[in-house]
Design a protein around this motif. Structure first.
Motif, PDB file in Angstrom:
ATOM      1  N   ASN A 197       0.895  -1.296  -0.069  1.00  0.00           N
ATOM      2  CA  ASN A 197       0.188   0.158   0.002  1.00  0.00           C
ATOM      3  C   ASN A 197       0.802   1.290  -0.027  1.00  0.00           C
ATOM      4  O   ASN A 197       0.492   2.339   0.510  1.00  0.00           O
ATOM      5  N   LYS A 198       2.038   1.309  -0.608  1.00  0.00           N
ATOM      6  CA  LYS A 198       2.774   2.499  -0.825  1.00  0.00           C
ATOM      7  C   LYS A 198       3.225   2.583  -2.053  1.00  0.00           C
ATOM      8  O   LYS A 198       4.365   3.265  -2.363  1.00  0.00           O
ATOM      9  N   ILE A 199       2.747   2.059  -3.143  1.00  0.00           N
ATOM     10  CA  ILE A 199       2.860   2.150  -4.543  1.00  0.00           C
ATOM     11  C   ILE A 199       1.441   2.695  -4.947  1.00  0.00           C
ATOM     12  O   ILE A 199       0.578   2.192  -4.628  1.00  0.00           O
ATOM     13  N   ILE A 200       1.556   3.988  -5.699  1.00  0.00           N
ATOM     14  CA  ILE A 200       0.492   4.645  -6.097  1.00  0.00           C
ATOM     15  C   ILE A 200       0.549   4.995  -7.624  1.00  0.00           C
ATOM     16  O   ILE A 200       1.473   5.372  -7.926  1.00  0.00           O
ATOM     17  N   ASN A 201      -0.701   4.783  -8.344  1.00  0.00           N
ATOM     18  CA  ASN A 201      -0.757   4.966  -9.481  1.00  0.00           C
ATOM     19  C   ASN A 201      -1.844   5.908  -9.978  1.00  0.00           C
ATOM     20  O   ASN A 201      -2.729   5.981  -9.274  1.00  0.00           O
ATOM     21  N   ILE A 202      -1.784   6.519 -10.954  1.00  0.00           N
ATOM     22  CA  ILE A 202      -2.777   7.328 -11.452  1.00  0.00           C
ATOM     23  C   ILE A 202      -3.151   6.895 -13.083  1.00  0.00           C
ATOM     24  O   ILE A 202      -2.412   6.297 -13.827  1.00  0.00           O
ATOM     25  N   HIS A 203      -4.654   6.676 -13.228  1.00  0.00           N
ATOM     26  CA  HIS A 203      -5.145   6.116 -14.626  1.00  0.00           C
ATOM     27  C   HIS A 203      -6.017   7.024 -15.121  1.00  0.00           C
ATOM     28  O   HIS A 203      -6.764   7.589 -14.334  1.00  0.00           O
TER      29      HIS A 203
ATOM     30  N   HIS B  98      -5.041   5.076  -7.399  1.00  0.00           N
ATOM     31  CA  HIS B  98      -5.179   3.817  -6.909  1.00  0.00           C
ATOM     32  C   HIS B  98      -3.815   3.250  -6.291  1.00  0.00           C
ATOM     33  O   HIS B  98      -2.954   3.531  -6.777  1.00  0.00           O
ATOM     34  N   TYR B  99      -4.093   2.258  -5.257  1.00  0.00           N
ATOM     35  CA  TYR B  99      -2.799   1.491  -4.905  1.00  0.00           C
ATOM     36  C   TYR B  99      -2.635   0.491  -6.083  1.00  0.00           C
ATOM     37  O   TYR B  99      -3.406   0.155  -6.726  1.00  0.00           O
ATOM     38  N   VAL B 100      -1.517   0.227  -6.161  1.00  0.00           N
ATOM     39  CA  VAL B 100      -1.001  -0.750  -7.268  1.00  0.00           C
ATOM     40  C   VAL B 100      -1.066  -2.283  -6.650  1.00  0.00           C
ATOM     41  O   VAL B 100      -0.480  -2.407  -5.486  1.00  0.00           O
ATOM     42  N   ASN B 101      -1.480  -3.208  -7.032  1.00  0.00           N
ATOM     43  CA  ASN B 101      -1.453  -4.874  -6.678  1.00  0.00           C
ATOM     44  C   ASN B 101      -0.992  -5.268  -7.859  1.00  0.00           C
ATOM     45  O   ASN B 101      -0.336  -4.978  -8.751  1.00  0.00           O
TER      46      ASN B 101
ATOM     47  N   ALA C  99      -6.922  -1.129  -4.827  1.00  0.00           N
ATOM     48  CA  ALA C  99      -7.897  -0.437  -4.176  1.00  0.00           C
ATOM     49  C   ALA C  99      -7.892   0.986  -4.513  1.00  0.00           C
ATOM     50  O   ALA C  99      -6.774   1.799  -4.737  1.00  0.00           O
ATOM     51  N   ILE C 100      -9.071   1.688  -4.843  1.00  0.00           N
ATOM     52  CA  ILE C 100      -9.188   3.174  -5.439  1.00  0.00           C
ATOM     53  C   ILE C 100      -9.229   3.801  -4.154  1.00  0.00           C
ATOM     54  O   ILE C 100      -9.742   3.683  -3.220  1.00  0.00           O
ATOM     55  N   ILE C 101      -8.350   4.913  -4.308  1.00  0.00           N
ATOM     56  CA  ILE C 101      -8.030   5.976  -3.364  1.00  0.00           C
ATOM     57  C   ILE C 101      -8.917   7.252  -3.684  1.00  0.00           C
ATOM     58  O   ILE C 101      -9.420   7.749  -2.656  1.00  0.00           O
ATOM     59  N   PHE C 102      -8.988   7.662  -5.023  1.00  0.00           N
ATOM     60  CA  PHE C 102      -9.548   8.818  -5.277  1.00  0.00           C
ATOM     61  C   PHE C 102      -9.983   8.750  -6.721  1.00  0.00           C
ATOM     62  O   PHE C 102      -9.346   8.222  -7.675  1.00  0.00           O
ATOM     63  N   GLN C 103     -11.095   9.622  -6.966  1.00  0.00           N
ATOM     64  CA  GLN C 103     -11.613   9.383  -8.369  1.00  0.00           C
ATOM     65  C   GLN C 103     -11.975  11.097  -8.575  1.00  0.00           C
ATOM     66  O   GLN C 103     -12.857  11.606  -7.546  1.00  0.00           O
ATOM     67  N   ALA C 104     -11.908  11.627  -9.560  1.00  0.00           N
ATOM     68  CA  ALA C 104     -12.609  12.798 -10.273  1.00  0.00           C
ATOM     69  C   ALA C 104     -13.307  12.916 -11.643  1.00  0.00           C
ATOM     70  O   ALA C 104     -12.416  12.177 -12.511  1.00  0.00           O
TER      71      ALA C 104
ATOM     72  N   GLU D  53       0.055  13.302  -1.403  1.00  0.00           N
ATOM     73  CA  GLU D  53       0.369  13.908  -0.061  1.00  0.00           C
ATOM     74  C   GLU D  53      -0.543  13.562   1.002  1.00  0.00           C
ATOM     75  O   GLU D  53      -0.048  13.226   2.235  1.00  0.00           O
ATOM     76  N   GLU D  54      -1.902  13.275   0.827  1.00  0.00           N
ATOM     77  CA  GLU D  54      -2.865  12.882   1.745  1.00  0.00           C
ATOM     78  C   GLU D  54      -2.369  11.567   2.348  1.00  0.00           C
ATOM     79  O   GLU D  54      -2.424  11.290   3.512  1.00  0.00           O
ATOM     80  N   VAL D  55      -2.369  10.878   0.971  1.00  0.00           N
ATOM     81  CA  VAL D  55      -1.839   9.386   1.578  1.00  0.00           C
ATOM     82  C   VAL D  55      -0.682   9.315   2.283  1.00  0.00           C
ATOM     83  O   VAL D  55      -0.881   8.464   3.448  1.00  0.00           O
ATOM     84  N   VAL D  56       0.466   9.800   1.953  1.00  0.00           N
ATOM     85  CA  VAL D  56       1.763   9.858   2.600  1.00  0.00           C
ATOM     86  C   VAL D  56       1.571  10.443   3.946  1.00  0.00           C
ATOM     87  O   VAL D  56       1.982   9.533   5.099  1.00  0.00           O
ATOM     88  N   LEU D  57       0.889  11.264   4.330  1.00  0.00           N
ATOM     89  CA  LEU D  57       0.775  11.890   5.690  1.00  0.00           C
ATOM     90  C   LEU D  57      -0.127  11.293   6.521  1.00  0.00           C
ATOM     91  O   LEU D  57       0.043  11.046   7.755  1.00  0.00           O
ATOM     92  N   LYS D  58      -1.185  10.727   5.884  1.00  0.00           N
ATOM     93  CA  LYS D  58      -1.995   9.958   6.648  1.00  0.00           C
ATOM     94  C   LYS D  58      -1.470   8.422   7.181  1.00  0.00           C
ATOM     95  O   LYS D  58      -1.701   8.005   8.286  1.00  0.00           O
ATOM     96  N   ASN D  59      -0.687   7.791   5.986  1.00  0.00           N
ATOM     97  CA  ASN D  59      -0.318   6.586   6.488  1.00  0.00           C
ATOM     98  C   ASN D  59       1.049   6.411   7.016  1.00  0.00           C
ATOM     99  O   ASN D  59       1.656   5.273   7.361  1.00  0.00           O
TER     100      ASN D  59
END
Length: 189
Positions: free
Chosen positions: A97-103, A137-140, A147-152, A182-188
């Motif tokens: 849960n520390k690899i983040i991707n944008i799609h 989303h997090y990368v699996n 798992a989706i973190i955020f959508q716009a 930034e939110e993910v890093v500071l939260k986790n």
């Protein structure tokens, strides 16, 4: 200070956006960019921005225990910014849960192998979607299934071309990607 490594494969516009965003941060830093294509534009961007950018091969990624150990020792997070290779299970295990991707679509639509960049925008246009967007989303172990973190979202008109859709997606990426990272890093932590 939380250290981020960015993985990129292309021009590096999202990498540059992240670098600018965290440039004066007291809590998060982009320490290095890694790229798997020698002729990618991200190298020029990183040189101009004075951020180290190292080339690595698919073999380095998939078969190098030393490469993964170096990443685990030097970085807290890996952020994929237009990176097209599948992340191996060993690296996912080293960064749970520390690899983040944008799609560039609203997953689960238009995700999976081969669905990136203009391929996605052309498919969205061909299917006459009335909206599209971005997914962070997090990368699996599977392409675009973490798992989706955020959508716009953004609305589409019938007259929008694939290039128009790409521009709308870039606007969303630039506005949201650094803030969500930034939110993910500071939260986790």
């Amino acid at each position: 200070m939380h250290r981020i490594a960015i993985f990129a494969s292309g021009s590096g516009s999202n990498a540059e956006n992240l670098i600018h965003y965290f440039k004066n941060s007291k809590t998060v830093t982009v320490s290095k960019v890694y790229c798997n294509k020698r002729d990618a534009g991200v190298f020029d961007r990183c040189k101009r921005l004075e951020v180290p950018c190292d080339f690595f091969t698919k073999e380095d990624l998939n078969n190098s225990e030393r490469f993964i150990k170096t990443l685990a020792k030097d970085y807290d997070y890996i952020v994929l910014a237009g990176f097209l290779l599948k992340i191996p299970e060993e690296l996912i295990s080293a960064f749970p849960n520390k690899i983040i991707n944008i799609h560039p679509a609203l997953l689960p639509k238009y995700g999976g192998k081969g669905m990136y960049g203009m391929h996605v925008h052309k498919a969205v246009k061909a299917n006459r979607e009335t909206e599209t967007g971005i997914t962070i989303h997090y990368v699996n172990e599977q392409y675009d299934e973490g798992a989706i973190i955020f959508q716009a979202k953004t609305q589409l008109k019938n007259t929008d071309s694939a290039d128009d859709i790409a521009q709308k997606i870039h606007t969303l990426e630039y506005a949201h990607f650094p803030k969500v990272v930034e939110e993910v890093v500071l939260k986790n932590g």
